[in-house]
Structures are given as C-alpha cells and as structure tokens.
Design an enzyme around this catalytic site. Structure first.
Site, short mmCIF file in Angstrom:
data_model
loop_
_atom_site.label_atom_id
_atom_site.label_comp_id
_atom_site.label_asym_id
_atom_site.label_seq_id
_atom_site.Cartn_x
_atom_site.Cartn_y
_atom_site.Cartn_z
N ILE A 33 0.89 -1.35 0.07
CA ILE A 33 0.03 0.04 -0.01
C ILE A 33 0.78 1.25 -0.09
O ILE A 33 0.70 2.22 -0.89
CB ILE A 33 -0.96 -0.05 1.28
CG1 ILE A 33 -1.88 -1.19 1.13
CG2 ILE A 33 -1.61 1.03 1.47
CD1 ILE A 33 -2.93 -1.43 2.27
N ASP A 38 11.33 2.82 6.15
CA ASP A 38 11.25 1.13 6.03
C ASP A 38 12.42 0.36 6.32
O ASP A 38 13.25 0.37 5.48
CB ASP A 38 10.59 0.73 4.90
CG ASP A 38 9.96 -0.47 5.19
OD1 ASP A 38 10.58 -1.38 5.73
OD2 ASP A 38 8.88 -1.02 4.77
N ARG A 78 -3.44 1.03 10.57
CA ARG A 78 -4.03 0.20 11.88
C ARG A 78 -3.92 1.14 13.00
O ARG A 78 -3.09 1.99 13.16
CB ARG A 78 -2.93 -1.00 12.26
CG ARG A 78 -3.26 -2.05 11.34
CD ARG A 78 -4.63 -2.66 11.63
NE ARG A 78 -4.90 -4.14 10.79
CZ ARG A 78 -5.37 -3.95 9.69
NH1 ARG A 78 -5.82 -2.83 9.12
NH2 ARG A 78 -5.79 -4.97 8.91
N ASP A 105 -8.49 7.07 9.57
CA ASP A 105 -9.36 6.30 9.30
C ASP A 105 -9.40 5.04 10.24
O ASP A 105 -10.51 4.27 10.25
CB ASP A 105 -9.14 5.44 7.82
CG ASP A 105 -10.27 4.58 7.24
OD1 ASP A 105 -11.43 5.05 7.37
OD2 ASP A 105 -9.70 3.54 6.95
N GLU A 150 -11.83 0.27 18.44
CA GLU A 150 -13.06 0.53 17.43
C GLU A 150 -14.20 -0.32 17.83
O GLU A 150 -13.99 -1.50 18.39
CB GLU A 150 -12.60 0.04 15.99
CG GLU A 150 -11.44 0.98 15.37
CD GLU A 150 -11.01 0.81 14.09
OE1 GLU A 150 -11.62 -0.20 13.54
OE2 GLU A 150 -10.19 1.18 13.58
N HIS A 159 -12.98 3.63 9.50
CA HIS A 159 -12.43 2.60 9.01
C HIS A 159 -12.90 1.95 7.73
O HIS A 159 -13.43 0.78 7.42
CB HIS A 159 -12.40 1.40 9.84
CG HIS A 159 -11.18 0.32 9.91
ND1 HIS A 159 -10.83 -0.13 10.85
CD2 HIS A 159 -10.65 0.05 8.60
CE1 HIS A 159 -9.50 -1.17 10.51
NE2 HIS A 159 -9.60 -0.84 9.26
#
Length: 528
Positions: free
Chosen positions: A152, A171, A232, A256, A261, A279
C-alpha cells in the site's frame, strides 16, 4: 458423495458464492450472534467471515470438522490464529484485495486535510460562505514521508508522485536500491518526521509499531505538517496526536483507524483540522468483491488438499508448477517412512535433489511431515499443524536441497534417525509425461515399485524359497500381488522384498509371512 460444507457467517458478495462453485454445500448464519455461530459451526469444513465474527478457542472447540477459516479482508484481530494452528485449522485472508482502495482513501484523507474539505462542507451546509477561513495548501512540490513501504505504501507513493511531490520513506526492511527504483529516498524515521510536509502511515500493527508515532516523534514535525493514518489504529499515539493538534504543533491530521473500534467519541473529533472516517479503507464495492472471491478460491484449494499461498499460518509460499506434482509423492513417502520406522524419528531430513530445487520446495517438507504424522496421531493433520506436531514430539527436521541428482531428474528422500541410532530411508521420484510416482529406494536398497494403496515390506536373510513363500501365503489368503521387488546387499546377505497388493493384508497373514521368512522387519501400510 457428501459435499464439503462451507459456512458464510457474514454478508459477502454474490461473486463469493459463485467463486466457490457447485462442489460445496453453502450455509449461512449470523456470525455476530454467538449462539447462532456456535450451533452452525459444529459440522462445517470451512467458514468465511469478515470482521464481526469472532473465531476464538470456544468456537474452534465447537467446530469438530473445521479445516479452514477464511477472512474476507486483511486484519485477523477476530481470529485466534494460535489456537487455530494448534487445532490444525488453516487461516487464510485476502491480503491484496483492498490495497488499491486503501491507497486511494489515504490520498483522499490527505487531500481532505490539506484543503479543509470536511469543515468547509459542514460550514457551507449550515448557510455560511467563508472562503478565506478554509484556505488550504497544495501538494505540488511538497515532501511526503511514507512510513512503511509495503504494497500500500508503494501505491500511495506512486499516486502522490503524480501530484509532483518529493517522496521519502522509512522502512528498515526495504533496500535502498529497491526504493530508488520507485523514485523514493529512504531516510530514518526521525529525519522523515522532521522533513516531511505530509506523513502517511502504512505499517502492520505489531508490538514494535504500536505507538511508533509518539509525542517524541510528533515533536520533530514542522508546524505545517499533516499526518494521515489509514493503516492500523494505535500506530499513531492518539493522545500525543491530540496534544500536537491542540498546541498547534502540527497543521492537521486524517484518521481512518483508531486504537479502539468502533470509535464514535474521541477528543480528536473536536478539531476542524482533523478529518476522520470510520475505517473505510476496504469499504469499496471492488475491494469487498475482490476479498470474497480471493478467499473463496483459497477455500477451494484448501479443501482439495492444496497448499494455499494466502494462508497466514502455513510455512511456504507460492508453489511452482514444476514442484506441485511432487506434493502427493512427498506425503506418501512420509506415510511409508512412518510405517518403516515404527516410531517417531528423532531427526528427519527431507532431501530434495534435481531440477526442481531451482524453485522454493519448502512445501515438500510440509507434505512429508503431514504424511509422517497422518497415521499416528488422533487429530487431523494438515500443512498447518504438521510442523507443530514434529516440534511437540522432539523431532528435529531439516530440508536439504541439492541441484544435482545422479540417477533421476528429481528425487525426494526422507532419511531419519531413530532413538536407537538406526536409520530409515525411503526415496521416490516421478517418471514420464504423466509424472507417475515410483518408489526407488528403501533403507538403501534399490527398488522400482509403484506406491499403490497397499504396500508391504520384509527384510530377511537372503536364501531360496522366500519369494515363493510370500506368494503362497498371500494366495491362500486370496490377496493378489500387484507388483514385487526383491533387492539384496549381496548374495546370501540381507535382502528386502517390497510389494504392492490389491487389498489389505490382515495382521495374522503378515505374522505368518514374517515367521516363515524369519524376517527381521515386517511392515504394512495402507495409503488410502
């Protein structure tokens, strides 16, 4: 023939059922209703869920036939993967089904935060026209920092590069050369937080990444920075983010996902410069359909005994076509090995030689282990729990590969050391265009025998009359011999008879043959 039962516990697209095809009995239940789930799951072979159905130890205990749990999505928070593994149940998901949807939502949140879309929309609908109040910023020639350059993250980078943005990324698991190919410059997390005008998070939620974007990291940001998290909840510390927005140490945010949640009441919601969605990363028609189709295909593979590339609790990956025919052979060799050994080996080497070693052949190790334990444990043995069964029984397992194979194009050998130090080995290969299975070695004796459903092995002191004795005793028992191989180390030395028969050999018949031959080893295996 009874069809395998697939339980769909949540609403999935019609394309999901179509992808399953006609070979299954499809049932439905409300997975969010606990009593309904526990009642419905008892006699099913596979269950398809989204996020509302909880498959925990209680549900797994109730599911006596369950072989596959399929999550039509990415997250696995509602599935006890550890317990499923111990129960021999494969867990599959659809890891790439929503990546485009998630990337597009990330860009949407970033643009919405940059241009104050949400508060401007609300203000206008309240009868206000305040253009100057909602002056935003352009993306062009700004720097975006991508935290996590996975699938992503790469899609987001590609899309934002079209806006003329400079792209940096953090990363630690990506090589600089790979990032450079994407037009991305790798930097430390500290430098990314300090240099980026926009920050987008694309990491999995782990102990290492939880709270990664902390107060300390947010303190490095420019006061004009905007941070977006559509990955996340909990990776961005929400309390630290609240303070940063309240103290105007950053210019805005887009979320999001949340640490807990569903989230309908958060201190973050008080800020006009924080745009939030419930989400929605995977909430597109395309993503939902892709997820359903992907896991339906995985269920088909799993219930037909195949290894599934998207299984999250199975070692191994994509299976090369040249390797695939060797899977049933390796499993059959495992069952023969156990029959010959008569016990669990302390050390087992799965040796693969020949051309197929240019591919990933780890699946052959899994198949061999599955065969080794199939006939000696009560629980269902699968590619999932076979390595666990080996570990629990103290069996050390090695996969050995060698590109050279002297006598065969490809060769699979199982070689094990028993408690008393003795070794047991069995080798097999595939021959001809039809890739027919052949046994070619038993305990260092050369043989050439098709591994049919019923096999027997005898070792004895080489002397005349033994083959005739076997034929006579089996004939008297009305058991037909399909094939027989005799091998010996030298004339008058030790000899092996390996034979295939058309029906099962009762234990009393085996004992009679062993007694007449004064056999050192008498073994029978049914590969049904």
């Amino acid at each position: 023939m009874t069809k395998p039962v697939v339980l769909i516990a949540e609403e999935l697209s019609p394309a999901t059922v179509e992808a399953l095809g006609p070979d299954f009995e499809v049932r439905h239940c409300n997975g969010a209703a606990r009593a309904d789930l526990l009642r419905a799951i008892k006699d099913v072979d596979a269950i398809l869920v989204r996020s509302a159905t909880k498959i925990d130890a209680e549900a797994l205990a109730a599911a006596t036939r369950l072989k596959v749990i399929a999550r039509a999505g990415v997250g696995l928070d509602n599935i006890d993967v550890v317990q499923a593994t111990q129960s021999g149940v494969m867990v599959v998901n659809a890891p790439t089904s929503n990546i485009v949807s998630a990337a597009e939502l990330t860009v949407a949140l970033l643009l919405a935060a940059a241009r104050h879309i949400a508060p401007a929309n609300a203000s206008l609908k309240q009868g206000e026209w305040k253009r100057s109040r909602y002056t935003g910023v352009e993306l062009f020639e700004k720097t975006v920092g991508i935290v996590g350059l996975g699938k992503i993250g790469v899609l987001v980078a590609q899309r934002l590069s079209a806006f003329g943005m400079k792209i940096i990324a953090y990363d630690p698991y990506v090589q600089a050369g790979r990032a450079a190919q994407l037009g991305v410059r790798l930097v430390s997390l500290e430098d990314l937080m300090a240099d980026a005008d926009f920050i987008s998070v694309h990491l999995p939620k782990t102990a290492e990444t939880s709270g990664l974007i902390s107060d300390e990291q947010l303190a490095r940001c420019k006061p004009t920075a905007i941070i977006v998290n559509a990955a996340r909840g909990g990776i961005v510390d929400e309390h630290a983010l609240h303070l940063a927005l309240k103290e105007r140490r950053i210019a805005g945010a887009g979320l999001d996902v949340f640490a807990s949640e569903p989230c309908t009441d958060s201190p973050l919601f008080e800020f006009d410069n924080m745009v939030a969605t419930p989400h929605l990363g995977a909430s597109t028609e395309e993503a939902q359909e892709n997820a359903g189709i992907a896991v339906a295909k995985s269920v088909r593979l799993a219930l037909s005994g195949e290894l599934v590339p998207d299984a999250v609790n199975v070692q191994g990956g994509v299976i090369a076509e040249d390797v695939r025919p060797g899977i049933p052979l390796a499993e059959r060799l495992g069952r023969i090995f156990t029959a010959l050994a008569g016990e669990v080996a302390e050390q087992l080497d799965v040796e693969v030689r020949g051309e197929i070693t240019q591919y990933d052949v780890q699946v052959l190790e899994l198949a061999a282990l599955k065969g080794v334990f199939t006939d000696i444990v009560e629980e269902n043995v699968s590619y999932v729990n076979a390595p666990l069964l080996a570990s629990e029984r103290g069996m050390a397992v090695r996969l050995i590969t060698e590109s050279e194979s002297e006598d065969h194009r490809n060769l699979v050998t199982l070689r094990g050391t028993l408690r008393d130090g003795n070794q047991v080995s069995v080798s097999g290969t595939l021959i001809g265009i039809a890739q027919r299975e052949r046994l070619v070695e038993i305990n260092d004796y050369d043989v050439d025998l098709e591994p049919t459903d019923h096999l027997a092995f005898f070792t004895y002191q080489d002397r005349p009359g033994m083959v005739g004795a076997i034929g006579r005793i089996l004939g008297d028992a009305d058991i037909n011999i399909g094939g027989m191989q005799v091998a010996r180390d030298r004339q008058g030395g030790h000899a092996l008879v390996a034979l295939s028969v058309d029906s099962a050999i009762p234990s009393e018949v085996l004992n009679q043959i062993g007694a007449e031959m004064q056999a050192q080893l008498v073994r029978y295996v049914a590969l049904l």
